[in-house]
Design a protein around this motif. Sequence first.
Motif, PDB file in Angstrom:
ATOM      1  N   LYS A 195      63.037  52.397  55.780  1.00 52.45           N
ATOM      2  CA  LYS A 195      64.474  52.165  55.953  1.00 52.45           C
ATOM      3  C   LYS A 195      65.275  53.048  54.986  1.00 52.45           C
ATOM      4  CE  LYS A 195      64.762  48.470  58.817  1.00 52.45           C
ATOM      5  NZ  LYS A 195      65.575  48.391  60.042  1.00 52.45           N
ATOM      6  N   TYR A 196      64.794  53.145  53.763  1.00 51.94           N
ATOM      7  CA  TYR A 196      65.493  53.924  52.736  1.00 51.94           C
ATOM      8  C   TYR A 196      65.526  55.406  53.116  1.00 51.94           C
ATOM      9  CZ  TYR A 196      66.958  55.487  48.107  1.00 51.94           C
ATOM     10  OH  TYR A 196      67.646  56.050  47.058  1.00 51.94           O
ATOM     11  N   ARG A 197      64.393  55.915  53.613  1.00 52.04           N
ATOM     12  CA  ARG A 197      64.325  57.322  54.037  1.00 52.04           C
ATOM     13  C   ARG A 197      65.317  57.606  55.167  1.00 52.04           C
ATOM     14  NH1 ARG A 197      58.673  56.524  53.480  1.00 52.04           N
ATOM     15  NH2 ARG A 197      58.482  56.195  55.727  1.00 52.04           N
ATOM     16  N   ASN A 198      65.527  56.630  56.023  1.00 47.43           N
ATOM     17  CA  ASN A 198      66.408  56.799  57.175  1.00 47.43           C
ATOM     18  C   ASN A 198      67.844  56.328  56.904  1.00 47.43           C
ATOM     19  OD1 ASN A 198      64.373  57.865  58.904  1.00 47.43           O
ATOM     20  ND2 ASN A 198      63.564  55.800  59.209  1.00 47.43           N
ATOM     21  N   ASN A 199      68.160  56.112  55.623  1.00 47.51           N
ATOM     22  CA  ASN A 199      69.514  55.680  55.228  1.00 47.51           C
ATOM     23  C   ASN A 199      69.933  54.381  55.915  1.00 47.51           C
ATOM     24  OD1 ASN A 199      70.007  57.991  53.542  1.00 47.51           O
ATOM     25  ND2 ASN A 199      70.331  59.189  55.407  1.00 47.51           N
ATOM     26  N   LYS A 200      68.983  53.469  56.040  1.00 48.12           N
ATOM     27  CA  LYS A 200      69.245  52.187  56.694  1.00 48.12           C
ATOM     28  C   LYS A 200      69.277  51.034  55.690  1.00 48.12           C
ATOM     29  CE  LYS A 200      69.551  53.781  60.897  1.00 48.12           C
ATOM     30  NZ  LYS A 200      70.826  53.735  61.630  1.00 48.12           N
ATOM     31  N   ILE A 201      69.425  51.358  54.412  1.00 50.53           N
ATOM     32  CA  ILE A 201      69.638  50.330  53.390  1.00 50.53           C
ATOM     33  C   ILE A 201      70.987  50.604  52.733  1.00 50.53           C
ATOM     34  CG2 ILE A 201      68.818  49.259  51.266  1.00 50.53           C
ATOM     35  CD1 ILE A 201      66.011  49.892  52.020  1.00 50.53           C
ATOM     36  N   LEU A 202      71.812  49.585  52.682  1.00 51.05           N
ATOM     37  CA  LEU A 202      73.128  49.684  52.069  1.00 51.05           C
ATOM     38  C   LEU A 202      73.194  48.769  50.849  1.00 51.05           C
ATOM     39  CD1 LEU A 202      75.216  49.437  55.375  1.00 51.05           C
ATOM     40  CD2 LEU A 202      74.568  51.527  54.156  1.00 51.05           C
ATOM     41  N   TYR A 203      74.053  49.125  49.906  1.00 50.36           N
ATOM     42  CA  TYR A 203      74.121  48.360  48.657  1.00 50.36           C
ATOM     43  C   TYR A 203      75.557  47.920  48.385  1.00 50.36           C
ATOM     44  CZ  TYR A 203      69.499  50.403  48.032  1.00 50.36           C
ATOM     45  OH  TYR A 203      68.189  50.781  48.215  1.00 50.36           O
ATOM     46  N   VAL A 204      75.707  46.653  48.047  1.00 49.06           N
ATOM     47  CA  VAL A 204      77.016  46.129  47.655  1.00 49.06           C
ATOM     48  C   VAL A 204      76.811  45.063  46.574  1.00 49.06           C
ATOM     49  CG1 VAL A 204      76.987  44.540  49.631  1.00 49.06           C
ATOM     50  CG2 VAL A 204      79.136  45.010  48.452  1.00 49.06           C
ATOM     51  N   PRO A 205      77.188  45.360  45.322  1.00 47.46           N
ATOM     52  CA  PRO A 205      77.014  44.383  44.235  1.00 47.46           C
ATOM     53  C   PRO A 205      77.817  43.110  44.487  1.00 47.46           C
ATOM     54  CG  PRO A 205      77.447  46.579  43.375  1.00 47.46           C
ATOM     55  CD  PRO A 205      77.728  46.637  44.839  1.00 47.46           C
ATOM     56  N   THR A 206      77.300  42.003  44.007  1.00 49.36           N
ATOM     57  CA  THR A 206      77.926  40.692  44.168  1.00 49.36           C
ATOM     58  C   THR A 206      79.137  40.551  43.249  1.00 49.36           C
ATOM     59  OG1 THR A 206      75.703  39.861  44.579  1.00 49.36           O
ATOM     60  CG2 THR A 206      77.393  38.224  44.180  1.00 49.36           C
ATOM     61  N   GLY A 207      80.062  39.683  43.636  1.00 42.56           N
ATOM     62  CA  GLY A 207      81.190  39.357  42.778  1.00 42.56           C
ATOM     63  C   GLY A 207      81.439  37.859  42.791  1.00 42.56           C
ATOM     64  N   ILE A 208      82.056  37.345  41.761  1.00 45.61           N
ATOM     65  CA  ILE A 208      82.333  35.910  41.664  1.00 45.61           C
ATOM     66  C   ILE A 208      83.725  35.691  41.080  1.00 45.61           C
ATOM     67  CG2 ILE A 208      79.899  35.308  41.343  1.00 45.61           C
ATOM     68  CD1 ILE A 208      80.590  34.887  38.334  1.00 45.61           C
ATOM     69  N   PRO A 209      84.292  34.497  41.287  1.00 46.90           N
ATOM     70  CA  PRO A 209      85.594  34.201  40.653  1.00 46.90           C
ATOM     71  C   PRO A 209      85.448  34.120  39.141  1.00 46.90           C
ATOM     72  CG  PRO A 209      85.070  32.623  42.413  1.00 46.90           C
ATOM     73  CD  PRO A 209      83.819  33.399  42.129  1.00 46.90           C
ATOM     74  N   ILE A 210      86.500  34.497  38.441  1.00 49.32           N
ATOM     75  CA  ILE A 210      86.514  34.346  36.983  1.00 49.32           C
ATOM     76  C   ILE A 210      86.543  32.858  36.638  1.00 49.32           C
ATOM     77  CG2 ILE A 210      87.885  34.717  34.890  1.00 49.32           C
ATOM     78  CD1 ILE A 210      88.803  37.354  36.072  1.00 49.32           C
ATOM     79  N   LYS A 211      85.672  32.465  35.719  1.00 51.59           N
ATOM     80  CA  LYS A 211      85.642  31.073  35.272  1.00 51.59           C
ATOM     81  C   LYS A 211      86.611  30.897  34.103  1.00 51.59           C
ATOM     82  CE  LYS A 211      82.218  30.655  38.141  1.00 51.59           C
ATOM     83  NZ  LYS A 211      82.458  30.081  39.474  1.00 51.59           N
TER      84      LYS A 211
END
Length: 402
Positions: A195-211
């Motif tokens: 999948k990585y070789r074929n550019n079929k993995i995407l990345y998006v870091p997680t986010g959360i509300p400020i406590k």
Amino acid sequence: MKKVLIWNDYPLGPVGGPSGYLYNLKSYIKENNIENIDFLNNEDFIKKVEVKKEKNFEAIRKIIREFKKQLFKTKKLEKRINKFYKFYEGDYSFINNYDIIHFHDVRSFYRAKNILKDFKGVTLLSSHCPKTPAQEEIEDNIKMDYKTFPKKLRERLEKIDQDSFKNADYLVFPCKEAQEPYEEDKNIKEILEEKYRNNKILYVPTGIPIKNIEKDEKFFSNKGIDIKEKFIVSYIGRHNKVKGYDFLKELGKKVLEKYSDVIFVIGGEISEELPPIENRNWVEFGWTKEGYNIIKNSDMFVLPNEKTYFDLILLEVLSMGTPVLLSETGGNKYFKRYNENGLFYFEKYNLEEALKEFDEAYNLWKDRKLSLDGDKNYKIFKKNFTVDTFGENYIRLYNEVK
């Protein structure tokens, strides 16, 4: 704008795991009046499956009794799997109103196999487990040993993982490092590499509300804990090996032997398999709703994961400006790029290195400089991991899908 359906066949709420993850994303979408991203009406999809207690075959001779108990257990487990992984049935033609369907659970993607046959759009799959979904199902949900679990059923669950990762058009991870626990399965590793070789993995870091938790100098003393001139070290999480609680105990024993002014405060349900250290400076809160207060009022947090995906507790700790002693594994590694002093890394299982990093943090605390490193952690969070940044990254992600 592409029309997106996020497939949540479970309720969303301000909790951990994919339910909380998607709750944060949904909040961003609602607050910003984004109209091209929908969620399922999950009340129609919630399924509850329980494994009942086994019967007792006391009246039968021992060897036959044990055989039948195992046979009974296997059949019952198979019944659970059949029910839990049953394909969706009914009219799902509405899915063709969407360009993208994003699944956040391997089981959900597998169950949608038949209804996706005529889908003309693109499928995305995210898995949020700190180990392979098959392993989590067996160890954490069914609560059996992975290696001794009936082979036929284990292989069936493994095949579901493999087919799901293979058949999804794109896989989505928070970062490349989060793939590490999955790569221990050689079959999944091969799929990820392709999948990585074929550019079929995407990345998006997680986010959360400020406590928005204020520091309360009397929080621990009100709990009967004397914190005067004490270095307060906290941990919140499951008491199991994957989360590193066993290693935390090893570290704790060495630290408490060396320092009389260190107190460990621990949150999370106490486990009989890994009982707490018996020491007055090792304080267990058990399951608690005051985890954020514990973190905020600590001098340092320990995140000793054996394996990890992208631990939300780390984001919560960063958001409170608390320094962290953490294992260099899985998604934890992602944060090394920020190269800030408030993150004290040690090689997992390496007790000597962990103690060295602990000593460094302790000495900074003695010199009243450690809190400055905590401030740097807050800045990392504020710049990179808020819900707004999370939502913006997701919009960008969907626009990248071809």
